[in-house]
Design a protein around this motif. Structure first.
Motif, short mmCIF file in Angstrom:
data_model
loop_
_atom_site.label_atom_id
_atom_site.label_comp_id
_atom_site.label_asym_id
_atom_site.label_seq_id
_atom_site.Cartn_x
_atom_site.Cartn_y
_atom_site.Cartn_z
N TYR A 137 62.42 37.97 65.84
CA TYR A 137 62.68 39.40 66.02
C TYR A 137 62.47 39.82 67.47
O TYR A 137 61.49 39.45 68.11
CB TYR A 137 61.76 40.22 65.12
N LEU A 142 62.72 45.72 65.76
CA LEU A 142 61.53 46.34 65.17
C LEU A 142 61.57 47.86 65.23
O LEU A 142 60.58 48.51 64.87
CB LEU A 142 60.28 45.83 65.91
N THR A 176 54.36 42.23 60.54
CA THR A 176 55.29 41.88 61.61
C THR A 176 54.98 40.49 62.17
O THR A 176 55.89 39.71 62.46
CB THR A 176 55.25 42.94 62.72
#
Length: 369
Positions: A137, A142, A176
């Motif tokens: 990512y 995000l 995350t």
């Protein structure tokens, strides 16, 4: 939608249910002791928590009746509902002790910031499972999860409730980091996090919040005011020694030296009455429940189930760690309850629903997607 499958009965998660009942039984016994007033009967607070526990068991039945995969969509509706409740709390609820946290429903006071943790886990799990990035990512990937976290975070900070707001941030970071990030993303997030801490300390924290942190660093410097809770908690836990003073025999709690003894500092009462041996037994049961939750995540049938189970375990784990460190003086007092153990209806129901979803994921691991 409701579906009956006989295989669900065969795969029912009896281990999780057993650990839930065992931990909750110890919690109710501790609440009975910490709120006993010498009248010969249990306090209304005890009965209220008992009734909520029974009601939450029916909620578990409801949540295991629906395939958890449907929560990927339904979770956004729940999230939207919680955000509206947070807005209502901020705009219309009367201030109690300088905060706006509870909506009085008559029979029950709802604290919307508690289910906000659960709904955040749901939407983050859905978001990450639907938008997988193989190369890791980037910051722009995000943006959506960050916005989903920021909305309830800001609303809870306004109340103000720093401890719960920080929990949302911790959940975002935990989930995350669990997905694959580029190293550049990790570096940027780390730098941004440090900048936010410095900015928050200087411009966002209120005076009483700063005093809590300063008291944590030096509780003896203000023993009769902000350091009182921490010092009395340490005394209670330490005075339990090896086997404790006995059920309902704790002095710090029953002589009213220990504030918040049935909420944030409930485990201090347990440590005093059951000692080191009782504390080890309880923590062994408690963290076995969490380890079983990790096992559920590892055996989930799809990525959404993995992320959802992991996030729910982290939601309980971090609250437990923060609370336990808080009562032993290793962290400042931030008002984080010990899930399933501290008194509080919103916290209890939220945690029980999380347990129900974990059982749901475990029961459906044999099904194909």
């Amino acid at each position: 939608m409701l579906r009956f499958d006989r295989r669900l009965i065969l795969h029912f998660d009896w281990v999780m249910l057993l650990m839930l009942v065992l931990v909750s039984g110890m919690a109710l016994a501790n609440l009975y002791s910490s709120t006993w007033n010498g009248s010969g009967s249990a306090s209304p607070v005890f009965f209220k928590q008992l009734y909520l526990f029974v009601a939450a068991l029916f909620l578990i039945l409801l949540f295991i009746s629906v395939d958890y995969i449907e929560l990927a969509t339904f979770g956004y509706l729940m999230y939207g509902g919680v955000v509206l409740l947070l807005l209502y709390t901020t705009l219309f609820v009367d201030t109690i002790a300088g905060t706006q946290r509870w909506i009085n429903l008559g029979f029950f006071k709802l604290q919307p910031s508690e289910p906000a943790k659960l709904t955040l886990v749901l939407v983050l799990a859905s978001c990450y499972s639907k938008n997988e990035v193989r190369d890791g990512y980037r910051i722009r990937d995000l943006i959506k999860p960050g916005i989903l976290t920021a909305i309830p975070f800001v609303l809870i900070m306004i109340q103000p409730d720093l401890g719960t707001a920080l929990m949302l941030g911790i959940l975002f970071v935990s989930m995350t980091l669990f997905v694959k990030l580029r190293w550049s993303t990790v570096g940027i997030l780390g730098g941004a996090g440090l900048a936010c801490v410095l900015f928050g300390w200087k411009y966002l924290l209120k005076d009483y919040q700063r005093r809590r942190i300063e008291t944590f660093l030096n509780p003896e410097g203000d023993p009769m005011n902000h350091g009182y809770q921490i010092m009395q908690s340490k005394i209670a836990v330490g005075s339990g020694k090896t086997f404790g003073k006995g059920f309902m025999e704790g002095t710090q709690g029953h002589l009213n030296f220990l504030p918040e003894r049935h909420t944030d500092f409930a485990f201090s009462v347990w440590g005093e009455e059951w000692g080191f041996a009782g504390a080890v037994f309880f923590l062994s049961c408690y963290f076995f429940l969490l380890l079983w939750g990790i096992n559920i995540a590892l055996s989930a049938r799809d990525k959404f189930g993995v992320l959802l189970a992991y996030g729910l375990v982290m939601m309980i784990f971090w609250q437990a760690v923060i609370n336990l460190f808080m009562i032993m003086g290793f962290l400042p007092v931030v008002g984080i309850p010990l899930p399933l153990f501290s008194y509080g209806g919103s916290s209890l129901i939220t945690t029980m629903v999380a347990i129900g979803i974990l059982m749901n994921i475990r029961m459906r691991r044999f099904q194909t997607t």
